[in-house]
Design a protein around this motif. Sequence first.
Motif, short mmCIF file in Angstrom:
data_model
loop_
_atom_site.label_atom_id
_atom_site.label_comp_id
_atom_site.label_asym_id
_atom_site.label_seq_id
_atom_site.Cartn_x
_atom_site.Cartn_y
_atom_site.Cartn_z
N VAL A 79 0.84 -1.20 0.00
CA VAL A 79 0.00 0.00 0.00
C VAL A 79 0.88 1.25 0.00
CG1 VAL A 79 -1.71 1.31 1.31
CG2 VAL A 79 -1.97 -1.16 1.06
N ALA A 80 1.95 1.24 0.79
CA ALA A 80 2.85 2.39 0.84
C ALA A 80 3.49 2.63 -0.53
CB ALA A 80 3.93 2.17 1.90
N LEU A 81 3.94 1.56 -1.19
CA LEU A 81 4.55 1.73 -2.51
C LEU A 81 3.52 2.22 -3.54
CD1 LEU A 81 7.08 -1.22 -2.93
CD2 LEU A 81 7.50 1.13 -2.20
N GLN A 82 2.31 1.74 -3.44
CA GLN A 82 1.27 2.24 -4.34
C GLN A 82 1.07 3.74 -4.15
OE1 GLN A 82 -1.95 -0.42 -3.27
NE2 GLN A 82 -1.58 -1.73 -5.04
N GLU A 83 1.09 4.19 -2.92
CA GLU A 83 0.95 5.62 -2.64
C GLU A 83 2.12 6.41 -3.22
OE1 GLU A 83 0.40 5.94 1.60
OE2 GLU A 83 -1.63 5.10 1.50
N MET A 84 3.25 5.75 -3.41
CA MET A 84 4.44 6.39 -3.97
C MET A 84 4.47 6.31 -5.50
SD MET A 84 7.38 5.14 -1.28
CE MET A 84 8.65 6.20 -1.97
N GLY A 85 3.45 5.72 -6.09
CA GLY A 85 3.38 5.67 -7.54
C GLY A 85 3.76 4.34 -8.17
N TYR A 86 4.06 3.35 -7.38
CA TYR A 86 4.33 2.02 -7.92
C TYR A 86 3.00 1.41 -8.33
CZ TYR A 86 9.21 1.95 -6.41
OH TYR A 86 10.55 2.21 -6.27
N THR A 87 2.88 1.04 -9.59
CA THR A 87 1.59 0.55 -10.09
C THR A 87 1.57 -0.94 -10.35
OG1 THR A 87 2.26 1.07 -12.36
CG2 THR A 87 1.01 2.77 -11.16
N ASN A 88 2.73 -1.59 -10.34
CA ASN A 88 2.81 -3.01 -10.66
C ASN A 88 3.47 -3.75 -9.49
OD1 ASN A 88 2.55 -5.38 -12.07
ND2 ASN A 88 4.10 -4.88 -13.61
N VAL A 89 2.86 -3.62 -8.32
CA VAL A 89 3.43 -4.17 -7.09
C VAL A 89 2.43 -5.12 -6.43
CG1 VAL A 89 2.69 -2.18 -5.71
CG2 VAL A 89 4.63 -3.51 -4.96
N ALA A 90 2.97 -6.19 -5.85
CA ALA A 90 2.16 -7.21 -5.18
C ALA A 90 2.95 -7.74 -4.00
CB ALA A 90 1.84 -8.34 -6.16
N HIS A 91 2.37 -8.73 -3.31
CA HIS A 91 3.12 -9.35 -2.22
C HIS A 91 2.88 -10.85 -2.19
CE1 HIS A 91 0.58 -10.32 1.49
NE2 HIS A 91 -0.29 -10.09 0.54
N LEU A 92 3.81 -11.55 -1.55
CA LEU A 92 3.72 -12.99 -1.35
C LEU A 92 2.81 -13.23 -0.15
CD1 LEU A 92 4.47 -15.96 -1.69
CD2 LEU A 92 6.64 -15.47 -0.54
N ASP A 93 1.59 -13.66 -0.41
CA ASP A 93 0.62 -13.91 0.65
C ASP A 93 1.11 -15.09 1.49
OD1 ASP A 93 -1.70 -13.32 2.05
OD2 ASP A 93 -2.95 -14.60 0.78
N GLY A 94 1.22 -14.90 2.78
CA GLY A 94 1.77 -15.93 3.65
C GLY A 94 3.26 -15.81 3.84
N GLY A 95 3.89 -14.96 3.03
CA GLY A 95 5.29 -14.62 3.18
C GLY A 95 6.28 -15.78 3.08
N PHE A 96 7.45 -15.51 3.61
CA PHE A 96 8.54 -16.48 3.59
C PHE A 96 8.13 -17.79 4.25
CE2 PHE A 96 12.21 -18.49 5.55
CZ PHE A 96 13.08 -18.61 4.49
N ASN A 97 7.33 -17.70 5.32
CA ASN A 97 6.92 -18.91 6.03
C ASN A 97 6.18 -19.88 5.10
OD1 ASN A 97 8.02 -17.77 8.32
ND2 ASN A 97 6.06 -17.11 9.14
N THR A 98 5.24 -19.36 4.32
CA THR A 98 4.49 -20.20 3.40
C THR A 98 5.42 -20.75 2.32
OG1 THR A 98 2.43 -19.04 3.82
CG2 THR A 98 2.56 -20.24 1.76
N TRP A 99 6.29 -19.89 1.81
CA TRP A 99 7.26 -20.32 0.78
C TRP A 99 8.06 -21.52 1.29
CZ3 TRP A 99 8.60 -18.46 -4.13
CH2 TRP A 99 9.83 -18.90 -4.64
N SER A 100 8.64 -21.40 2.47
CA SER A 100 9.50 -22.47 2.99
C SER A 100 8.69 -23.69 3.41
CB SER A 100 10.38 -21.96 4.13
OG SER A 100 9.60 -21.51 5.20
N GLU A 101 7.48 -23.51 3.93
CA GLU A 101 6.63 -24.64 4.30
C GLU A 101 6.27 -25.49 3.09
OE1 GLU A 101 3.34 -22.80 6.30
OE2 GLU A 101 4.56 -22.36 8.09
N GLU A 102 6.20 -24.87 1.92
CA GLU A 102 5.92 -25.61 0.69
C GLU A 102 7.16 -26.32 0.14
OE1 GLU A 102 3.92 -23.40 -2.37
OE2 GLU A 102 2.15 -23.09 -1.13
N GLY A 103 8.29 -26.16 0.81
CA GLY A 103 9.51 -26.83 0.37
C GLY A 103 10.21 -26.15 -0.79
N ARG A 104 9.89 -24.89 -1.00
CA ARG A 104 10.52 -24.14 -2.09
C ARG A 104 11.96 -23.78 -1.68
NH1 ARG A 104 7.31 -23.08 -6.15
NH2 ARG A 104 5.12 -23.55 -5.86
N PRO A 105 12.80 -23.43 -2.67
CA PRO A 105 14.22 -23.19 -2.37
C PRO A 105 14.44 -22.03 -1.39
CG PRO A 105 13.80 -23.12 -4.76
CD PRO A 105 12.48 -23.27 -4.08
#
Length: 126
Positions: free
Chosen positions: A96-122
């Motif tokens: 949201v902060a980056l969008q307010e700064m004019g970033y229009t193509n920004v997203a996030h990893l829902d569940g973050g690093f924890n979800t990434w690593s729990e799925e066994g990703r690198p």
Amino acid sequence: MKKTAKDMVSEAKSKIENLAPEQVAEEMENGAILVDIRDQPEITQSGRIPGSVHVPRGMLEFRADTTSPYHDESLDPDSRVILTCASGGRSALAVVALQEMGYTNVAHLDGGFNTWSEEGRPVEQA
């Protein structure tokens, strides 16, 4: 009425693009930049997603601002930027902060690093 941090994260997630780990992996293969906004001790303890760039949450706006002397060249308002933190709360608020700064193509990893690593990703050690 007073908002809690949980309320603010929920509101942010309703306004932004929430990506699953497989979507983030695919976007990184296609040139998206993944920015890890966790603090250094978190990264030291649990590792990081290979190819991610570390920008602590407290410095994100300064690193993202192209007019700032602290600007990080890897953060471009016209490029695809994906944020991650430990569980997805800080990164949702930061999108949201980056969008307010004019970033229009920004997203996030829902569940973050924890979800990434729990799925066994690198994960690589910092």
